[in-house]
Enzyme design. Structure first.
Site, mmCIF file in Angstrom:
data_model
loop_
_atom_site.group_PDB
_atom_site.id
_atom_site.type_symbol
_atom_site.label_atom_id
_atom_site.label_comp_id
_atom_site.label_asym_id
_atom_site.label_seq_id
_atom_site.Cartn_x
_atom_site.Cartn_y
_atom_site.Cartn_z
ATOM 1 N N HIS A 28 0.848 -1.197 0.000
ATOM 2 C CA HIS A 28 0.000 0.000 0.000
ATOM 3 C C HIS A 28 0.881 1.243 0.000
ATOM 4 C CE1 HIS A 28 0.550 1.725 4.065
ATOM 5 N NE2 HIS A 28 0.705 0.481 4.475
ATOM 6 N N CYS A 29 0.291 2.355 -0.368
ATOM 7 C CA CYS A 29 0.923 3.667 -0.214
ATOM 8 C C CYS A 29 -0.128 4.573 0.438
ATOM 9 C CB CYS A 29 1.444 4.203 -1.547
ATOM 10 S SG CYS A 29 0.230 4.200 -2.884
ATOM 11 N N GLU A 30 -0.136 5.846 0.113
ATOM 12 C CA GLU A 30 -1.109 6.732 0.769
ATOM 13 C C GLU A 30 -2.534 6.415 0.325
ATOM 14 O OE1 GLU A 30 -1.946 11.489 1.637
ATOM 15 O OE2 GLU A 30 -0.335 10.883 0.260
#
Length: 247
Positions: A171-173
């Site tokens: 995941h990222c933001e």
């Protein structure tokens, strides 16, 4: 990305040969091959049949079988086609990737799948200042491709229990760019290390909505219990530096 999960050389719709009645099948088992047939015209008398030698299927037949499985249920098999995905998935932006909801990640972190998972690795692809401002409990910060190679491929993480799995969740933001790209990168590098379709990590997922959505739904599963956006005004220089390194 879909090409990462399918054979590049064998068409998925290759027709199977039709067997005529009485013609032996490749699927005949050694037990079936040993069955005795009655000799015509001599009721009650048995004629023994020599056992059929079991031959290892050829690579082309094996790949054909994989492609037939994919044609029937191609959205359910993990990357090496050995089994179905364990975690429930949701629709995401990239149809070639598997997305899970924040609820599913919370279930993984709280041990609801511990009977099936030996190790779950949450890969936070955000930049370090974002990670330090708040991340999912136990997540590892791997913002660059070289970080992923060093952590996951130099000494691959394998399950010591054949009945349990190693899964990786990226995941990222927002899980729109950095997380999905890193997921694809790992699959590409993993493929290049093996003969198709073997993989170190056949079961990869992307967290839909990213850390932002997960934090708003499950702040108690984040440490520190906070959320620092990528575009934070106090970290413009760090953003510029890490964007340059990511290229």
């Amino acid at each position: 990305c879909w090409q990462l999960f399918r054979s590049p050389s064998v068409p998925g719709s290759a027709p199977r040969p039709v067997l005529k009645r009485g013609q032996p099948s490749d699927r005949d088992t050694p037990v079936e091959a040993k069955r005795q047939r009655r000799v015509a015209g001599t009721p009650g008398q048995e004629a023994s049949v020599k056992p059929v030698v079991w031959l290892e299927p050829s690579r082309s037949a094996w790949l054909e079988e994989i492609e037939n499985l994919l044609a029937n249920d191609d959205q359910e098999l993990i990357g090496d086609f050995s089994k179905r995905h364990l975690l429930p998935t949701v629709e995401g932006k990239d149809p070639g990737l598997k997305y899970i909801s924040p609820d599913t990640l919370a279930a993984v972190l709280t041990g609801h799948f511990s009977s099936f998972i030996e190790r779950s690795i949450v890969v936070d692809c955000r930049y370090p200042y974002e990670y330090e401002g708040g991340h999912a409990k136990g997540a590892v910060n791997l913002p660059l491709q070289r970080d992923v190679e060093e952590f996951l491929l130099e000494q691959p993480i394998v399950s010591l229990d054949a009945g349990k799995r190693v899964i990786i969740i990226f995941h990222c933001e927002f899980s729109v760019e950095r997380g999905p790209k890193m997921c694809k990168f790992l699959r590409e590098r993993d493929r290049s290390c093996h003969e198709y379709p073997q993989l170190h990590y056949p079961e990869l997922y992307v967290l839909k909505g990213g850390y932002r959505e997960f934090f708003f739904q499950f702040p108690s599963l984040c440490e520190p219990r906070d959320y620092r956006p990528m575009e934070h005004a106090a970290f413009k220089e760090e953003l510029r530096k890490f964007r340059g390194q990511s290229r």
